[in-house]
Design a protein around this motif. Structure first.
Motif, short mmCIF file in Angstrom:
data_model
loop_
_atom_site.label_atom_id
_atom_site.label_comp_id
_atom_site.label_asym_id
_atom_site.label_seq_id
_atom_site.Cartn_x
_atom_site.Cartn_y
_atom_site.Cartn_z
N ASP A 195 -26.56 4.85 6.49
CA ASP A 195 -27.16 3.45 5.86
C ASP A 195 -25.67 2.98 5.52
O ASP A 195 -24.95 3.44 4.71
CB ASP A 195 -27.95 4.06 4.62
N PRO A 196 -25.21 1.93 6.25
CA PRO A 196 -24.04 1.46 6.14
C PRO A 196 -23.57 0.96 4.74
O PRO A 196 -22.62 1.23 4.25
CB PRO A 196 -24.10 0.11 6.97
N SER A 197 -24.53 0.15 4.02
CA SER A 197 -24.18 -0.32 2.79
C SER A 197 -24.05 1.01 1.78
O SER A 197 -23.08 0.97 1.08
CB SER A 197 -25.08 -1.34 2.22
N ALA A 198 -24.86 2.22 1.98
CA ALA A 198 -24.73 3.26 1.14
C ALA A 198 -23.30 3.80 1.37
O ALA A 198 -22.95 4.37 0.35
CB ALA A 198 -25.86 4.12 1.00
N ARG A 200 -20.90 2.43 2.66
CA ARG A 200 -19.50 1.51 2.07
C ARG A 200 -19.35 1.78 0.61
O ARG A 200 -18.22 2.02 0.19
CB ARG A 200 -19.74 0.27 2.53
N GLU A 201 -20.42 1.99 0.00
CA GLU A 201 -20.53 2.06 -1.63
C GLU A 201 -19.69 3.60 -2.02
O GLU A 201 -18.63 3.41 -2.80
CB GLU A 201 -21.75 2.11 -2.14
N GLU A 204 -16.01 3.41 -0.93
CA GLU A 204 -14.93 2.46 -1.77
C GLU A 204 -14.96 3.28 -3.17
O GLU A 204 -14.04 2.93 -3.73
CB GLU A 204 -15.85 1.29 -1.86
N VAL A 236 -22.22 0.95 12.73
CA VAL A 236 -21.90 1.01 11.73
C VAL A 236 -20.26 0.90 11.18
O VAL A 236 -19.95 0.37 10.45
CB VAL A 236 -22.35 2.42 11.45
N ALA A 239 -19.35 -2.59 11.16
CA ALA A 239 -19.70 -3.59 9.76
C ALA A 239 -18.97 -2.90 8.82
O ALA A 239 -18.52 -3.88 8.07
CB ALA A 239 -21.37 -2.93 9.49
N LEU A 240 -18.37 -1.54 8.53
CA LEU A 240 -17.71 -1.21 7.98
C LEU A 240 -16.27 -1.67 7.93
O LEU A 240 -15.54 -2.04 6.70
CB LEU A 240 -17.66 0.26 7.75
N ALA A 243 -15.94 -5.13 6.42
CA ALA A 243 -16.43 -5.24 5.02
C ALA A 243 -14.97 -4.96 4.22
O ALA A 243 -14.83 -5.29 3.20
CB ALA A 243 -17.54 -4.57 4.62
#
Ligand SMILES: [Zn+2]
Length: 244
Positions: A195-198, A200-201, A204, A236, A239-240, A243
């Motif tokens: 899950d790219p957004s998870a 990334r979180e 980070e 993925v 995208a990361l 970002a």
């Protein structure tokens, strides 16, 4: 080091800095400016508080030094030293937050290149990883070499001035962060669909030292597990990379 985004100052603080700068220029013209004293008086006024707050906001929730990212940013730093650039002493774009160690190592030095441009990297204006590299073996920051084998002059000078390759505590901090980033990605890769957004979180959150751009877009992208992400999950990875 990581690129920090400069936030806008509120109008009252911006006007205060402008007014102080104009006054400093008048004193300078009359040869009456004592920069250190002038700055100390400014720092002690309540009107200065929003300036400090904005710098702390730029430095992120942990308020780390903008040069080393390892210690707390405790001092307001003049990127161009106030002793030799008093006409920029109150310029918002000249102010950063740094730790006492970095501030002491830099001192009043501010070397320029042949075109008169700063050699020291400005974390609020430059992408540090264009000029710096990270050595996972030692934890040191080093100058970046381009494909022809030439090292970045700005990277060279920044490492030399701040002693980024000679600070044991700093190296340990960068190594710890690198290990955490690798572990977070290894866990995610072994857990199934990404899950790219998870992801990334999580990355980070683990990135205390601003290493994520290096891991994704620079030297670290050739090393596992970041090379695995790039090769086996290119969408993925893309995208990361965009970002961070
Ligand atoms: Zn520092």
């Amino acid at each position: 080091m990581r690129r920090v985004q400069r936030v806008p100052l509120d109008e009252a603080a911006r006007q205060y800095l402008c007014e102080r700068q104009q006054y400093a220029r008048r004193l300078l013209a009359e040869d009456r400016l004592r920069a250190a004293r002038f700055w100390k008086d400014m720092r002690e006024t309540a009107v200065f508080t929003p300036v400090l707050t904005a710098l702390e906001q730029m430095a992120g929730p942990r308020r780390r030094c903008m040069y080393c990212l390892d210690s707390r940013g405790s001092d307001v730093e003049h990127f161009r030293p106030k002793a030799s650039y008093p006409h920029r002493m109150c310029s918002w774009r000249n102010l950063l937050l740094c730790c006492s160690d970095c501030g002491r190592k830099k001192g009043d030095r501010f070397p320029l290149d042949d075109q008169g441009l700063p050699l020291l990297l400005d974390p609020s204006a430059d992408e540090p990883w264009e000029h710096l590299d990270f050595d996972p073996e030692t934890g040191n920051l080093t100058p970046r070499f381009d494909p022809t084998g030439a090292s970045s002059p700005r990277g060279e000078e920044t490492v030399r001035m701040l002693e980024l390759d000679q600070r044991e505590e700093l190296a340990l901090g960068y190594q710890t962060t690198y290990k955490r980033l690798k572990r977070e990605l290894e866990v995610a890769l072994s857990a199934g669909p990404l899950d790219p957004s998870a992801l990334r979180e999580r990355l980070e959150e683990a990135d205390d030292h601003g290493l994520l751009p290096w891991c994704l877009r620079y030297g670290g992208s050739t090393l596992a597990p970041f090379s695995t992400l790039r090769q086996e999950h290119p969408a993925v990875w893309a995208a990361l990379s965009e970002a961070v």
